[in-house]
Design an enzyme around this catalytic site. Structure first.
Site, mmCIF file in Angstrom:
data_model
loop_
_atom_site.group_PDB
_atom_site.id
_atom_site.type_symbol
_atom_site.label_atom_id
_atom_site.label_comp_id
_atom_site.label_asym_id
_atom_site.label_seq_id
_atom_site.Cartn_x
_atom_site.Cartn_y
_atom_site.Cartn_z
ATOM 1 N N LYS A 203 -14.534 -103.772 55.180
ATOM 2 C CA LYS A 203 -14.715 -103.868 53.726
ATOM 3 C C LYS A 203 -14.505 -105.312 53.308
ATOM 4 O O LYS A 203 -13.553 -105.974 53.752
ATOM 5 C CB LYS A 203 -13.689 -102.964 53.062
HETATM 6 C C1 5RP Z 1 -6.588 -102.449 47.696
HETATM 7 C C2 5RP Z 1 -7.901 -102.000 48.124
HETATM 8 C C3 5RP Z 1 -8.729 -101.307 47.124
HETATM 9 O O1 5RP Z 1 -9.068 -100.081 47.656
HETATM 10 C C4 5RP Z 1 -9.933 -102.135 46.845
HETATM 11 O O2 5RP Z 1 -9.562 -103.312 46.228
HETATM 12 C C5 5RP Z 1 -11.064 -101.381 46.122
HETATM 13 O O3 5RP Z 1 -10.850 -101.275 44.845
HETATM 14 P P1 5RP Z 1 -11.540 -102.180 43.736
HETATM 15 O O4 5RP Z 1 -12.982 -101.755 43.685
HETATM 16 O O5 5RP Z 1 -10.765 -101.835 42.510
HETATM 17 O O6 5RP Z 1 -11.427 -103.636 44.142
HETATM 18 O O7 5RP Z 1 -8.296 -102.153 49.252
HETATM 19 O O8 5RP Z 1 -6.174 -103.437 48.538
#
Ligand code: 5RP
Length: 293
Positions: A203
């Protein structure tokens, strides 16, 4: 014991019809074991190849985030529109009914809060507990260039080793430190390191310039985080551009649950991610659904 009397002779051999031996639909995942592939196929829709992960794990380092104060009331109604739910085991066990069959991606690292150095994390969920919770993947934060870079990378590799034994994929979440440039060069570095060291998918954040170079040199699927709340049309445009430039989905939180209409927004995001809907059409869909209440 099966009845041995009157056994029928087997005859449907379909000789001449070769058994199909298809490759697995997901980038870089063909050599994985059956259980890994099956779990990934629960997260990524085999038809579109993409996923809408609903991320609601923010509380693990920042407490009751806006929109997540009452996950039972405000997030559970979104479950029918998500492909998977990313959350902590505390919320899973306290709030989510076990009868819910949506695949779970468990937040498996933690140990620091917004009051301290965020990169100082450890593995926070034992593999046997992930197995017990029947999760489809485990998520671990990786801080490339961060103060505790090596520790966070080792968290990831240990989790990958444990996950491989159990058939559970690991999602590496690239976290960008406050002082680091959010550019293609940084994200190529961070995502590639995670993939090289065995993450099953990664991610990262979307960037306008050069995102296609990030996805193309990462040998496993990439999903994008939504980041801070932006207008709905802009968030749909970001998701659209990410998919067009090679992402396999979103792991979106705030831009869904902080939307004026989270239920409309998650469906509009789904249309972009799974049906290649344009931002304009998806935004129309968002407004129509919002107005229907
Ligand atoms: C926290 C994360 C969150 O799941 C990620 O940031 C996704 O959420 P957003 O779309 O609000 O950024 O990994 O560390």
């Amino acid at each position: 014991m099966a009845d041995l009397d009157g056994v029928k002779e087997a005859k449907n051999f379909h000789a001449g019809v070769p058994q199909q031996s298809d490759g697995f639909f997901l980038k870089g995942s063909n050599s994985l074991d059956w259980g890994m592939k099956n779990r990934l196929a629960r997260i990524f829709n085999p038809k579109s190849g993409n996923t809408v992960m609903l991320a609601v794990d923010h509380g693990y380092f920042q407490g009751p985030t806006t929109g997540l104060e009452r996950i039972d009331l405000d997030i559970l109604p979104l479950v029918p529109y998500a492909d998977t739910l990313m959350l902590t085991r505390g919320i899973l066990r306290s709030v989510v009914p076990p009868s819910m069959t949506l695949p779970i991606v468990i937040r498996a690292s933690g140990g620091s809060s917004i009051l301290k150095e965020l990169s100082n994390e450890e593995i926070a969920v034992a593999i046997d507990d992930s197995i017990r919770m029947n999760v489809s993947a485990m998520a671990v934060q990786v801080f490339i260039g961060g103060e505790y870079e090596k520790q966070s990378i080792h968290n990831m590799t240990r989790l990958i080793d444990q996950g491989i034994r159990a058939g559970i994929p690991t999602l590496a979440v690239t976290a960008v430190g406050k002082d680091m440039a959010r550019d293609a060069r940084y994200f190529r570095l961070a995502t590639r390191i995670c993939a090289e060291l065995g993450a099953h998918y990664v991610k990262t954040y979307y960037i306008e310039d050069g995102f296609e170079t990030v996805t193309s040199c990462c040998p496993v699927p990439i999903v994008i985080a939504g980041g801070k709340k932006i207008p709905e049309f802009d968030a749909l445009t970001m998701a659209y551009n990410a998919i067009q430039k090679g992402a396999n989905g979103v792991d979106m939180g705030r831009n869904i649950f902080q939307s004026e209409s989270p239920k409309a927004m998650i469906q509009a995001v789904g249309a972009v991610v799974h049906n290649n809907e344009t931002p304009e059409k998806a935004f129309q869909m968002y407004n129509d659904l919002k107005n229907q209440g």
